[in-house]
Design a protein around this motif. Structure first.
Motif, PDB file in Angstrom:
ATOM      1  N   PHE A 152      19.175   3.352  91.645  1.00  9.22           N
ATOM      2  CA  PHE A 152      17.998   2.499  91.504  1.00  9.22           C
ATOM      3  C   PHE A 152      16.948   3.385  90.853  1.00  9.22           C
ATOM      4  CE2 PHE A 152      16.577  -1.598  92.842  1.00  9.22           C
ATOM      5  CZ  PHE A 152      15.206  -1.534  93.022  1.00  9.22           C
ATOM      6  N   GLU A 153      16.440   2.970  89.682  1.00 11.70           N
ATOM      7  CA  GLU A 153      15.558   3.864  88.927  1.00 11.70           C
ATOM      8  C   GLU A 153      14.116   3.411  88.945  1.00 11.70           C
ATOM      9  OE1 GLU A 153      19.178   3.976  85.802  1.00 11.70           O
ATOM     10  OE2 GLU A 153      17.188   4.302  84.945  1.00 11.70           O
ATOM     11  N   LEU A 154      13.225   4.405  89.070  1.00 13.93           N
ATOM     12  CA  LEU A 154      11.791   4.111  89.020  1.00 13.93           C
ATOM     13  C   LEU A 154      11.142   5.021  88.009  1.00 13.93           C
ATOM     14  CD1 LEU A 154      10.721   4.353  92.783  1.00 13.93           C
ATOM     15  CD2 LEU A 154      11.021   2.250  91.508  1.00 13.93           C
ATOM     16  N   MET A 155      10.251   4.483  87.201  1.00 17.33           N
ATOM     17  CA  MET A 155       9.429   5.372  86.387  1.00 17.33           C
ATOM     18  C   MET A 155       7.980   5.050  86.708  1.00 17.33           C
ATOM     19  SD  MET A 155       9.348   6.359  82.387  1.00 17.33           S
ATOM     20  CE  MET A 155       7.999   5.319  81.911  1.00 17.33           C
ATOM     21  N   LEU A 156       7.279   6.055  87.236  1.00 18.92           N
ATOM     22  CA  LEU A 156       5.901   5.840  87.664  1.00 18.92           C
ATOM     23  C   LEU A 156       4.971   6.568  86.736  1.00 18.92           C
ATOM     24  CD1 LEU A 156       6.833   6.782  91.260  1.00 18.92           C
ATOM     25  CD2 LEU A 156       6.273   4.488  90.551  1.00 18.92           C
ATOM     26  N   GLU A 157       3.797   6.017  86.539  1.00 14.81           N
ATOM     27  CA  GLU A 157       2.843   6.719  85.701  1.00 14.81           C
ATOM     28  C   GLU A 157       1.439   6.561  86.216  1.00 14.81           C
ATOM     29  OE1 GLU A 157       2.171   5.709  81.548  1.00 14.81           O
ATOM     30  OE2 GLU A 157       0.510   7.133  81.767  1.00 14.81           O
ATOM     31  N   GLU A 158       0.709   7.661  86.219  1.00 11.37           N
ATOM     32  CA  GLU A 158      -0.701   7.575  86.523  1.00 11.37           C
ATOM     33  C   GLU A 158      -1.452   8.616  85.711  1.00 11.37           C
ATOM     34  OE1 GLU A 158      -2.080   6.741  90.330  1.00 11.37           O
ATOM     35  OE2 GLU A 158      -3.945   7.815  90.063  1.00 11.37           O
ATOM     36  N   GLY A 182      -6.740   5.915  90.703  1.00  8.98           N
ATOM     37  CA  GLY A 182      -6.474   4.733  89.903  1.00  8.98           C
ATOM     38  C   GLY A 182      -5.117   4.161  90.236  1.00  8.98           C
ATOM     39  N   ALA A 183      -4.747   3.128  89.505  1.00  9.86           N
ATOM     40  CA  ALA A 183      -3.492   2.459  89.829  1.00  9.86           C
ATOM     41  C   ALA A 183      -2.305   3.212  89.247  1.00  9.86           C
ATOM     42  CB  ALA A 183      -3.535   1.047  89.284  1.00  9.86           C
ATOM     43  N   THR A 184      -1.243   3.267  90.004  1.00  9.70           N
ATOM     44  CA  THR A 184       0.011   3.794  89.501  1.00  9.70           C
ATOM     45  C   THR A 184       0.787   2.611  88.939  1.00  9.70           C
ATOM     46  OG1 THR A 184       0.057   5.391  91.327  1.00  9.70           O
ATOM     47  CG2 THR A 184       2.098   5.040  90.115  1.00  9.70           C
TER      48      THR A 184
END
Lengths: 335, 289
Positions: free
Chosen positions: A167-173, A152-154
């Motif tokens: 540089f901050e990233l918050m990813l969710e899947e 599915g999409a992140t």
């Protein structure tokens, strides 16, 4: 690791924050310029531009308009405050040519950024890397190029607090969350090939599928590629001369192939082939390509990539090797 | 010294051997009248160790074992050889048996596969796996690592998810910090000069291995920093029951994974002891700086 920015109790406001419902378009855009380890990220109210340069004779930029993001917020006043702070510290700072006055520039590790964004892509080693295949085929901004990847999409939230911060990233899947912090660097003055400083003498828009065919014919053992545009037939010619002989692709100004054509001055130039080939991935994703050459023989490819909103652009500018005086070997295939 | 047995579940034995295939070249097989144990030690003290313990009757039938030392037999074998031999048992064998034998004066584990040929005749295939005999004293030296009690035990999320994420994180560092709390949250973190990534898995089932111990539910994380290489080796090695894996964190010492063998489907913590016929225990020591 960079120092912790502020303490837990100190509130540091977000300079930039954006949300993406699906990281794929961003990943695919970044992959078009991922031949350098570091990229400059230029944040403005209009969106993000990621730029790389190589050997002082190639500059590539991927444009991600704010409309491509689910939410996009950039604090212009805070950006100005930080810019003033920097100018006070470095009194002799020279403002850059063509730089947007309200933009924030930061350099970050591009390969790590892509690694983080693709964290939930599934088993490593199964994703197709089109830079490895020798021929270009059309790819879509929304696919990963890997037919086995059915995940599915992140979703992603991107944030940046300002100079010196990560540089901050918050990813969710599907319930799994990943927090990534990328070190940032102070940008040096950018390599500016100053394409727009000289008049454009030649311009055409070609459907990318024709250009992909031409690129697949080019002999990679050749050091240079000749590109010539003329007001008489053949209007557009791309040729190489390598160990295996010569290749020659020509196009006439027919509606079927060229969407538009304009030529003020017949010109033929040579460019470093290995650098030209760096735009393969951008070419693969585009529908159409705008080719421009200016008075000094600098070449610009503007790849038009379809996205949900409209069209996104990836630009490549190349410096010429030398202005060729003699014509290349006689024409063979004519399209 | 005698060993002779029917192998009633050669598939299970093959899967166990496949699980350990990438860990090392050789392993130790310890056979007792009731248990079958396989031990893999990659580097003493600092490497990953695997201790597999199975009920003999889950794999053997008509099991005969005799020796001067408590009727136990210890051998060292090449994992790839045994794996190849066991693979031959998978194509429609009528029966499989195993015995300890001598070929040209050297000890082998002889695996005899009886199957039916196309014309109806019985055909025997013999695969001899050379082994090195170990003495009781040598076996005495090989002990499970002694560790303090772990701070937290929980059921792992699906291993293939953790594996694909860890594989993508592996380029970022050669050490990985594995943490968990008693609220069912696990964190996996890798960092280097340029990038720092922490992945969170939530909603995991926690438990205590000692029913009398009260579980204090708190959010405090307990961490062990282990070799990324060992972590990946474990994640890439499962071939048996990947849904029933318990993780135990012994802060500052090790991360231990218990893979329960033979459990059908996911029954959670409650089902672990009921339906399993043994376990594979992976010890991943904390990386020495």
């Amino acid at each position: 690791m960079t120092a912790v920015h502020g303490t837990a109790t100190e509130f540091v406001p977000m300079l930039f924050r954006a949300k993406l419902a699906n990281v794929r378009p961003l990943v695919n855009m970044l992959k078009t310029i991922s031949f350098r380890p570091r990229a400059r990220c230029i944040i403005s109210p209009d969106g993000l531009v990621f730029a790389v340069e190589e050997s002082q004779c190639l500059v590539a930029q991927a444009y991600l308009r704010a409309e491509l993001f689910t939410t996009f917020s950039y604090n212009v006043q805070l950006a100005e405050y930080y810019r003033n702070q920097e100018q006070e510290a470095f009194e002799d700072e020279v403002s850059q040519d063509g730089e947007q006055s309200d933009a924030t520039q930061v350099v970050l590790p591009l390969d790590n950024l892509i690694e983080c964004l693709t964290l939930f892509y599934g088993p490593a080693g199964t994703s197709a890397s089109s830079t490895q295949s020798s021929s270009i085929s059309a790819t879509n901004l929304y696919t990963s190029g890997n037919p086995g990847d059915l995940r599915g999409a992140t979703t992603a939230v991107i944030g940046f607090k300002g100079p010196g911060a990560d540089f901050e990233l918050m990813l969710e899947e599907r319930g799994t969350i990943s927090q990534c912090r990328l070190s940032t660097f102070v940008p040096e003055p950018p390599v500016d090939l100053r394409f727009s400083h000289y008049p454009t003498t030649q311009q055409l828009i070609i459907q990318s599928k024709w250009l992909r065919d031409a690129f697949n014919e080019l002999d990679p053992t050749s050091e240079s590629v000749h590109i010539s545009i003329a007001s008489t037939e053949p209007h557009f010619r791309i040729s190489t001369m390598g160990e295996n002989g010569s290749t020659d692709m020509t196009y006439s100004n027919s509606e079927r192939i060229l969407d538009s054509f304009f030529c003020n001055e017949d010109q033929e130039n040579q460019y470093n082939l290995s650098l030209i080939l760096k735009c393969k991935q951008a070419l693969a994703m585009s529908d159409k390509t705008k080719i421009r050459i200016n008075q000094r023989g600098f070449l610009s490819f503007q790849f038009m990539i379809p996205t949900s909103a409209d069209v996104s652009f990836v630009n490549f500018v190349f410096a010429p090797l030398v202005s060729a005086d003699e014509p290349v070997a006689p024409a063979t295939a004519r399209v | 010294m005698r060993l002779r047995t029917l192998v009633s579940n050669s598939t299970l034995l093959l899967r166990v051997v496949q699980s350990i295939d990438k860990l090392s070249k050789s392993a130790i097989l310890k056979l007792t009248p009731t248990r079958l144990q396989i031990i893999v030690i990659t580097e003493l003290d600092s490497g990953l160790q695997l201790w597999c313990d199975l009920a003999a009757d889950a794999i053997f039938k008509d099991y005969l074992i005799e020796s001067a030392h408590n009727n136990e037999i210890y051998v060292e074998f090449n994992i790839d050889n045994l794996q190849r031999a066991l693979r031959s048992t998978q194509s429609g064998a009528l029966s499989v048996s195993m015995k300890l034998a001598k070929r040209q004066g050297l000890p082998v584990l002889s695996i005899i596969i009886r199957s039916q040929s196309g014309s109806g005749h019985e055909v025997s295939l013999i695969q001899d796996v050379p082994v090195r005999m170990l003495s009781a004293q040598q076996m005495e030296q090989i002990q499970e690592p002694t560790l303090p009690d772990g701070q937290v035990h929980f059921m792992m999320p699906p291993l293939n998810n953790v594996r694909s994420i860890a594989e993508r994180m592996k380029g970022m560092g050669d050490r990985v910090a594995v943490s968990a709390n008693r609220e069912g949250e696990m964190r996996v973190r890798v960092a280097n000069d340029l990038v720092d990534v922490t992945t969170y898995f939530r909603g995991l089932e926690t438990m205590t291995l000692d029913a009398t111990q009260e579980v204090e539910v708190d959010g405090e994380f307990h961490t062990a920093v282990i070799d990324m290489k060992n972590f990946l080796r474990f994640l890439q090695s499962y071939h048996v029951a990947p849904k029933n894996v318990v993780c135990c964190i012994v802060e500052h010492h090790a991360v231990i994974f218990y893979v329960y063998v033979g459990s059908a489907g996911y029954g959670g913590a409650a089902a672990l002891n009921e339906t399993s016929c043994g376990s594979l225990t992976y010890f991943l020591p904390v990386r020495q700086i």
